[in-house]
Structures are given as C-alpha cells and as structure tokens.
Design a protein around this motif. Structure first.
Motif, PDB file in Angstrom:
ATOM      1  N   THR A 246       0.828  -1.200   0.000  1.00  0.00           N
ATOM      2  CA  THR A 246       0.000   0.000   0.000  1.00  0.00           C
ATOM      3  C   THR A 246       0.864   1.251   0.000  1.00  0.00           C
ATOM      4  OG1 THR A 246      -0.084   0.060   2.401  1.00  0.00           O
ATOM      5  CG2 THR A 246      -1.815  -1.199   1.290  1.00  0.00           C
ATOM      6  N   SER A 247       0.240   2.383  -0.240  1.00  0.00           N
ATOM      7  CA  SER A 247       0.976   3.640  -0.199  1.00  0.00           C
ATOM      8  C   SER A 247       1.109   4.116   1.253  1.00  0.00           C
ATOM      9  CB  SER A 247       0.263   4.690  -1.043  1.00  0.00           C
ATOM     10  OG  SER A 247      -1.026   4.933  -0.539  1.00  0.00           O
ATOM     11  N   LEU A 248       2.142   4.891   1.507  1.00  0.00           N
ATOM     12  CA  LEU A 248       2.386   5.417   2.846  1.00  0.00           C
ATOM     13  C   LEU A 248       2.013   6.900   2.880  1.00  0.00           C
ATOM     14  CD1 LEU A 248       5.871   3.831   3.569  1.00  0.00           C
ATOM     15  CD2 LEU A 248       3.702   3.204   4.614  1.00  0.00           C
ATOM     16  N   PRO A 249       1.217   7.312   3.870  1.00  0.00           N
ATOM     17  CA  PRO A 249       0.829   8.721   3.939  1.00  0.00           C
ATOM     18  C   PRO A 249       1.936   9.596   4.534  1.00  0.00           C
ATOM     19  CG  PRO A 249      -0.199   7.499   5.712  1.00  0.00           C
ATOM     20  CD  PRO A 249       0.545   6.497   4.872  1.00  0.00           C
ATOM     21  N   LEU A 250       2.059  10.790   4.001  1.00  0.00           N
ATOM     22  CA  LEU A 250       2.916  11.834   4.558  1.00  0.00           C
ATOM     23  C   LEU A 250       1.962  12.900   5.085  1.00  0.00           C
ATOM     24  CD1 LEU A 250       5.570  12.105   1.705  1.00  0.00           C
ATOM     25  CD2 LEU A 250       5.812  10.936   3.886  1.00  0.00           C
TER      26      LEU A 250
END
Length: 171
Positions: free
Chosen positions: A106-110
């Motif tokens: 999955t993508s990682l949030p910033l």
C-alpha cells in the motif's frame, strides 16, 4: 528603578548560543554518495569539535540516531557499521542525512503535522524506491523530503515507517 539594572544584567548574562532544543528519537544514515567532511559541533552554531572526512567504503555505512533538534541542527550519535568508530555532536541539517521508507503493497501517507490525526499531505506509492532527506524531527516523527529532482513528496512520517539503513530488507 532597581529593576532596570537587574534586567540589563540578566539579558547580558544570557548565552547568545542558547537555543530551545526539542527531543527526538529517529534514525538515519549518511548518504553513501556524499563526499566531504561532516562537521560535528559542541552546540548548535557552536565550535567544531570534529571534522570527519566521509568516504564511504562498501559495507561500512555510517548510521545515526537523532536525539535532539535545535533550529538548523540535529544532535546525533553515529557509528560505522563495520569498523565501529563512533562520534556524537551537533550536525547541520542537510541532504546527506537520509532515510528510506518501509515498503509494503500500500501507499504510505505523509502528514501535514507530526500526528496520525493530521491531514494527509501526500502519499508515497507502495512500489519503487524512495530516498528521503531528513529535514526535521520531533519526538518519534520525521519531516522528510524526497531527494528526486522536482519531487513534491514531503511531509511527516512516524519513525516506525522509516527504514534507516541503506541496505535493509525493510525496503
């Protein structure tokens, strides 16, 4: 009237180099492509206590722990992975202070702020290798910026999402 001389004495006796420090608990590594000297100081904007010429030797990476931040400096404890030579002191923030992110599907949030409840600023795609400069640090949170040219990927991540070694399997 006696208050004015007391105040003047107090202001004159303050250390000009004194800065508010913020505790931090994050890790990283010195960019393996960096060529130059790493200057460690006794205080932010203080005197140089060590000048470390950094010429990366394959496998002997220079890893560090950030324990405090003040203005444009980090207090770091760093150590070579093979030779074991260790250093500590205040270092100026710069692109040579780096980290990767742990990768999953999955993508990682910033985030905009150092909190899981903050608004998401960007998302790092789950695929590919992203190399980031450690720009700031507070508690267990890092503000990172991707080092690719013209990249807009930047924001706060929790230290548990970082991969603070250049060859780790967490990427």
């Amino acid at each position: 009237m006696r208050l004015i001389p007391v105040l003047l004495f107090f202001i004159a006796s303050m250390d000009a180099n004194a800065q508010k420090t913020i505790p931090c608990s994050c890790k990283g590594f010195i960019d393996t492509t960096y060529k130059g000297s790493l200057l460690l100081k006794d205080a932010p904007k203080g005197k140089v206590i060590q000048s470390i010429p950094y010429l990366h030797k394959k496998g002997d990476y220079l890893l560090f722990d950030i324990t405090q931040t003040a203005d444009s400096f980090f207090f770091i404890k760093m150590k070579y992975t093979v030779s074991g030579i260790a250093y500590q002191g205040w270092i100026k923030k710069g692109k040579y202070l780096a980290t990767y992110l742990k990768k999953d599907s999955t993508s990682l949030p910033l985030f905009y702020e150092a909190s899981y409840t903050a608004k998401v600023k960007n998302k790092v795609p789950g695929k590919g290798v992203n190399y980031f400069e450690i720009f700031n640090c507070t508690q267990n949170w890092l503000y990172i910026r991707e080092l690719k040219k013209n990249s807009k990927l930047q924001g706060w991540i929790h230290s548990q999402t970082q991969c603070p070694v250049p060859t780790a399997s967490c990427r």
